[in-house]
Design a protein around this motif. Structure first.
Motif, mmCIF file in Angstrom:
data_model
loop_
_atom_site.group_PDB
_atom_site.id
_atom_site.type_symbol
_atom_site.label_atom_id
_atom_site.label_comp_id
_atom_site.label_asym_id
_atom_site.label_seq_id
_atom_site.Cartn_x
_atom_site.Cartn_y
_atom_site.Cartn_z
ATOM 1 N N PRO A 164 79.267 -11.111 -1.084
ATOM 2 C CA PRO A 164 80.121 -11.734 0.169
ATOM 3 C C PRO A 164 81.515 -11.769 -0.036
ATOM 4 O O PRO A 164 81.921 -12.114 -1.300
ATOM 5 C CB PRO A 164 79.371 -12.874 0.060
ATOM 6 C CG PRO A 164 78.227 -12.932 -0.906
ATOM 7 C CD PRO A 164 78.364 -11.783 -1.639
ATOM 8 N N LEU A 165 82.220 -11.269 0.993
ATOM 9 C CA LEU A 165 83.754 -11.498 1.044
ATOM 10 C C LEU A 165 83.653 -12.904 1.750
ATOM 11 O O LEU A 165 83.773 -12.916 2.785
ATOM 12 C CB LEU A 165 84.424 -10.335 1.563
ATOM 13 C CG LEU A 165 84.309 -9.178 0.893
ATOM 14 C CD1 LEU A 165 85.318 -8.192 1.623
ATOM 15 C CD2 LEU A 165 84.243 -9.097 -0.532
ATOM 16 N N LEU A 166 83.962 -13.901 1.166
ATOM 17 C CA LEU A 166 84.436 -15.189 1.883
ATOM 18 C C LEU A 166 85.624 -15.503 1.742
ATOM 19 O O LEU A 166 86.599 -15.293 1.151
ATOM 20 C CB LEU A 166 83.522 -16.354 1.046
ATOM 21 C CG LEU A 166 82.082 -16.116 0.856
ATOM 22 C CD1 LEU A 166 81.408 -17.225 0.123
ATOM 23 C CD2 LEU A 166 81.277 -15.682 2.020
ATOM 24 N N GLU A 167 85.964 -16.398 2.996
ATOM 25 C CA GLU A 167 87.534 -16.842 3.197
ATOM 26 C C GLU A 167 87.822 -17.798 2.234
ATOM 27 O O GLU A 167 88.965 -17.787 1.853
ATOM 28 C CB GLU A 167 87.392 -17.587 4.784
ATOM 29 C CG GLU A 167 88.649 -17.752 5.205
ATOM 30 C CD GLU A 167 88.610 -17.989 6.682
ATOM 31 O OE1 GLU A 167 87.670 -17.887 7.327
ATOM 32 O OE2 GLU A 167 89.798 -18.382 7.114
ATOM 33 N N ASP A 168 87.031 -18.631 1.816
ATOM 34 C CA ASP A 168 87.224 -19.386 0.515
ATOM 35 C C ASP A 168 87.803 -18.602 -0.614
ATOM 36 O O ASP A 168 88.578 -19.190 -1.516
ATOM 37 C CB ASP A 168 86.134 -20.323 0.053
ATOM 38 C CG ASP A 168 85.673 -21.473 1.256
ATOM 39 O OD1 ASP A 168 86.508 -21.542 2.043
ATOM 40 O OD2 ASP A 168 84.563 -21.977 1.265
ATOM 41 N N ASN A 169 87.216 -17.607 -0.824
ATOM 42 C CA ASN A 169 87.727 -16.685 -1.989
ATOM 43 C C ASN A 169 88.908 -15.712 -1.492
ATOM 44 O O ASN A 169 88.717 -14.667 -2.141
ATOM 45 C CB ASN A 169 86.451 -16.252 -2.615
ATOM 46 C CG ASN A 169 86.896 -15.698 -4.114
ATOM 47 O OD1 ASN A 169 87.490 -16.489 -4.864
ATOM 48 N ND2 ASN A 169 86.299 -14.817 -4.663
ATOM 49 N N ALA A 170 89.549 -15.717 -0.416
ATOM 50 C CA ALA A 170 90.567 -14.824 0.081
ATOM 51 C C ALA A 170 89.809 -13.546 0.265
ATOM 52 O O ALA A 170 90.623 -12.757 0.330
ATOM 53 C CB ALA A 170 91.619 -14.838 -1.023
ATOM 54 N N PHE A 171 88.574 -13.581 0.899
ATOM 55 C CA PHE A 171 87.809 -12.229 0.844
ATOM 56 C C PHE A 171 87.918 -11.334 -0.087
ATOM 57 O O PHE A 171 87.913 -10.110 0.121
ATOM 58 C CB PHE A 171 88.292 -11.655 2.318
ATOM 59 C CG PHE A 171 88.336 -12.479 3.520
ATOM 60 C CD1 PHE A 171 87.037 -12.851 4.189
ATOM 61 C CD2 PHE A 171 89.407 -13.111 4.061
ATOM 62 C CE1 PHE A 171 87.099 -13.575 5.243
ATOM 63 C CE2 PHE A 171 89.420 -13.870 5.218
ATOM 64 C CZ PHE A 171 88.065 -14.154 5.871
ATOM 65 N N LEU A 172 87.895 -11.759 -1.377
ATOM 66 C CA LEU A 172 87.668 -10.974 -2.680
ATOM 67 C C LEU A 172 86.198 -11.370 -3.033
ATOM 68 O O LEU A 172 85.538 -12.462 -2.794
ATOM 69 C CB LEU A 172 88.512 -11.419 -3.507
ATOM 70 C CG LEU A 172 89.945 -11.152 -3.370
ATOM 71 C CD1 LEU A 172 91.002 -11.971 -4.485
ATOM 72 C CD2 LEU A 172 90.392 -9.760 -3.381
ATOM 73 N N PRO A 173 85.709 -10.271 -3.626
ATOM 74 C CA PRO A 173 84.278 -10.552 -3.955
ATOM 75 C C PRO A 173 84.217 -11.630 -5.347
ATOM 76 O O PRO A 173 85.469 -11.165 -6.017
ATOM 77 C CB PRO A 173 83.811 -9.029 -4.452
ATOM 78 C CG PRO A 173 85.034 -8.285 -4.607
ATOM 79 C CD PRO A 173 85.953 -8.864 -3.800
ATOM 80 N N ASP A 174 83.382 -12.512 -5.585
ATOM 81 C CA ASP A 174 83.417 -13.287 -6.751
ATOM 82 C C ASP A 174 82.422 -12.481 -7.588
ATOM 83 O O ASP A 174 81.315 -12.710 -7.600
ATOM 84 C CB ASP A 174 83.034 -14.505 -6.088
ATOM 85 C CG ASP A 174 83.139 -15.534 -7.418
ATOM 86 O OD1 ASP A 174 83.235 -15.219 -8.634
ATOM 87 O OD2 ASP A 174 82.813 -16.957 -7.130
ATOM 88 N N LEU A 175 83.019 -11.820 -8.630
ATOM 89 C CA LEU A 175 82.543 -10.975 -9.721
ATOM 90 C C LEU A 175 81.581 -12.140 -10.450
ATOM 91 O O LEU A 175 80.497 -11.274 -11.112
ATOM 92 C CB LEU A 175 83.438 -10.300 -10.530
ATOM 93 C CG LEU A 175 84.311 -9.348 -9.410
ATOM 94 C CD1 LEU A 175 85.583 -8.629 -10.409
ATOM 95 C CD2 LEU A 175 83.627 -8.274 -8.908
ATOM 96 N N LYS A 176 81.996 -13.210 -10.869
ATOM 97 C CA LYS A 176 81.046 -14.019 -11.485
ATOM 98 C C LYS A 176 79.809 -14.354 -10.942
ATOM 99 O O LYS A 176 78.966 -14.796 -11.693
ATOM 100 C CB LYS A 176 81.959 -15.446 -11.920
ATOM 101 C CG LYS A 176 83.109 -15.170 -12.672
ATOM 102 C CD LYS A 176 83.868 -16.529 -13.140
ATOM 103 C CE LYS A 176 84.579 -17.405 -11.898
ATOM 104 N NZ LYS A 176 85.499 -16.471 -11.132
ATOM 105 N N LYS A 177 79.813 -14.233 -9.642
ATOM 106 C CA LYS A 177 78.564 -14.586 -9.015
ATOM 107 C C LYS A 177 77.616 -13.395 -8.717
ATOM 108 O O LYS A 177 76.314 -13.230 -8.284
ATOM 109 C CB LYS A 177 78.574 -14.980 -7.496
ATOM 110 C CG LYS A 177 79.445 -16.455 -7.526
ATOM 111 C CD LYS A 177 79.085 -17.327 -6.593
ATOM 112 C CE LYS A 177 79.386 -18.712 -6.537
ATOM 113 N NZ LYS A 177 80.353 -19.016 -5.332
ATOM 114 N N ILE A 178 77.832 -12.325 -9.422
ATOM 115 C CA ILE A 178 76.999 -11.219 -9.488
ATOM 116 C C ILE A 178 76.092 -11.078 -10.597
ATOM 117 O O ILE A 178 76.612 -11.497 -11.741
ATOM 118 C CB ILE A 178 77.822 -9.781 -9.462
ATOM 119 C CG1 ILE A 178 78.797 -9.617 -8.338
ATOM 120 C CG2 ILE A 178 76.865 -8.422 -9.674
ATOM 121 C CD1 ILE A 178 79.991 -8.576 -8.638
ATOM 122 N N LYS A 179 74.846 -11.354 -10.280
ATOM 123 C CA LYS A 179 73.801 -11.538 -11.293
ATOM 124 C C LYS A 179 74.034 -10.246 -12.078
ATOM 125 O O LYS A 179 73.658 -9.393 -11.808
ATOM 126 C CB LYS A 179 72.578 -11.527 -10.505
ATOM 127 C CG LYS A 179 72.144 -12.694 -9.428
ATOM 128 C CD LYS A 179 70.947 -12.985 -9.355
ATOM 129 C CE LYS A 179 70.536 -14.223 -8.269
ATOM 130 N NZ LYS A 179 70.966 -13.911 -7.035
#
Ligand SMILES: *Cc1c(COP(=O)(O)O)cnc(C)c1O
Length: 387
Positions: free
Chosen positions: A146-161
């Motif tokens: 997900p590219l979320l506005e809260d994360n400046a539309f960057l993928p949160d790599l830490k959340k990838i299982k």
């Protein structure tokens, strides 16, 4: 005869732009004056010196034969020079650069070189649709980031299982980003490289909008970052930089093993880019960055027209630093599809519902800045009357 389509085609959702195109054509056939802020296709023609070069090259009969699979060495050298000047990145024209029939072609084909059925491919959501279709054609399974506005539309790599990461062969990234207009810092690219190295994943970075920058910003190349060439490639396009969408020419550069894998796939499918177009591409690259600056300030003015205009309607939107897209929240009472339909039906303005780019695009619409300032101002006037 019962003609049935393959499972891989059935797995695709209809290409969003085709559906919008249909609605738009219908409206046009009813004689309505449509302002199209849908598809990201520059409205300004290709610069004349590039057209002149194509004309000249096309008169040379040697360009009429099959092109070389790897493209003209002269073109690859011009790409290497451009990368050196623009990003201070050194590339070997023999092994680290491959011309493409538009970057979409290379993006859609690259999974065929590295993805086996059941392998995972990490794909941003929302995203440019070919990352997904190319993955599905190769039998791969998309894992959405997900590219979320809260994360400046960057993928949160830490959340990838870790389980998904271990089975992933490719990770796609795209900055400056379509559709969100977001940009990535070098820090993000560093994290991306560390992540990809840890899990042995090929990074495919799509830099189609690297030359459309505003407010003095200049997008970095993924290949500027140390270690990038060990694990990844970057896709580039003439389409947006030089208004050449219809010409079909782009390129990919970076890791030589990744490049040669894609080249092997392509040698079984196509026979390269028309040589005269490659020669025109050389002229484009050698022209320096004057076009980029000129188009950049034009799009910046358009961006401000849209954002300031919509702000007057109480529609608060962040100013993108790059790309020719404005990514805006939908309005109260609408999801992205119903808002786009409403605006097309009542204001004769085409915008793109965010959900067409993926589940996480819901709640947003995309406005392409690909019509002149006056038309944009008119579009806003029309929208004002119906919201
Ligand atoms: C337009 C676009 C491309 C490129 O297109 P080609 O015309 O095939 O070179 C690639 N990636 C993104 C994200 C785009 O929006």
């Amino acid at each position: 005869m019962n003609i049935e389509r393959s499972d891989r085609l059935k797995k695709l959702t209809p290409y969003l732009f085709v559906e919008i195109d249909r609605a738009k054509k219908k409206a046009r056939s009813q004689g309505r004056d449509i302002i199209d802020l849908g598809v990201g296709d520059p409205d300004i023609p290709t610069p004349k010196f590039i057209i002149d070069e194509l004309h000249k090259a096309s008169l040379d009969e040697s360009t009429h034969r099959y092109a070389l699979d790897a493209g003209l060495l002269e073109l690859r050298k011009a790409i290497a020079e451009w990368y050196k000047t623009r990003f201070n990145v050194t590339l070997d024209p023999e092994t680290e650069i491959l011309p493409l029939i538009g970057s979409k072609e290379g993006i859609a084909h690259i999974p065929l070189a590295f993805v086996n059925p059941g392998d995972r491919v990490l794909i941003p959501d929302p995203c440019y649709p070919p990352y997904r279709s190319g993955t599905i054609f190769a039998g791969g399974e998309p894992i959405y980031m997900p590219l979320l506005e809260d994360n400046a539309f960057l993928p949160d790599l830490k959340k990838i299982k870790p389980d998904a990461a271990k089975r992933a062969k490719i990770i796609f990234a795209n900055y400056p980003n379509n559709p969100t207009g977001a940009i990535a810092s070098k820090e993000f690219f560093k994290d991306l490289i560390a992540f990809a190295k840890k899990f042995n994943i090929i990074v495919c970075h799509d830099a189609a909008y690297s030359e459309i920058n505003f407010d003095g910003y200049k997008a970095p190349s993924f290949l500027e970052i140390e270690g990038s060439k060990e694990i990844g490639v970057e896709f580039h396009s003439f389409s947006k930089t030089y208004n050449m969408t219809g010409w079909r020419i782009g390129f990919v550069c970076g890791n030589k093993d990744v490049i040669s894998g894609l080249a092997q796939v392509k040698s079984n499918i196509d026979s390269g880019v028309f040589t005269a177009i490659q020669i025109a591409g050389i002229a484009a690259l050698k022209s320096g960055i004057k076009n980029a600056i000129q188009f950049g300030s034009m799009y910046q003015e358009r961006r401000d027209t849209v954002i300031n205009g919509l702000a007057r309607l109480g529609w608060k939107i962040q100013k993108p630093k790059a790309t020719f897209y404005v990514w805006a929240h939908t309005l109260k009472g609408y999801d992205s599809t119903s808002l786009a339909k409403h605006i097309l039906e009542k204001a004769d303005v085409v915008i793109t519902p965010g959900v067409g780019f993926g589940t996480y695009g819901e709640g947003y619409i995309r406005i392409a800045l690909t019509v002149g300032k006056d038309r944009l101002a008119e579009a806003i006037e029309r929208i004002k009357k119906v919201i």
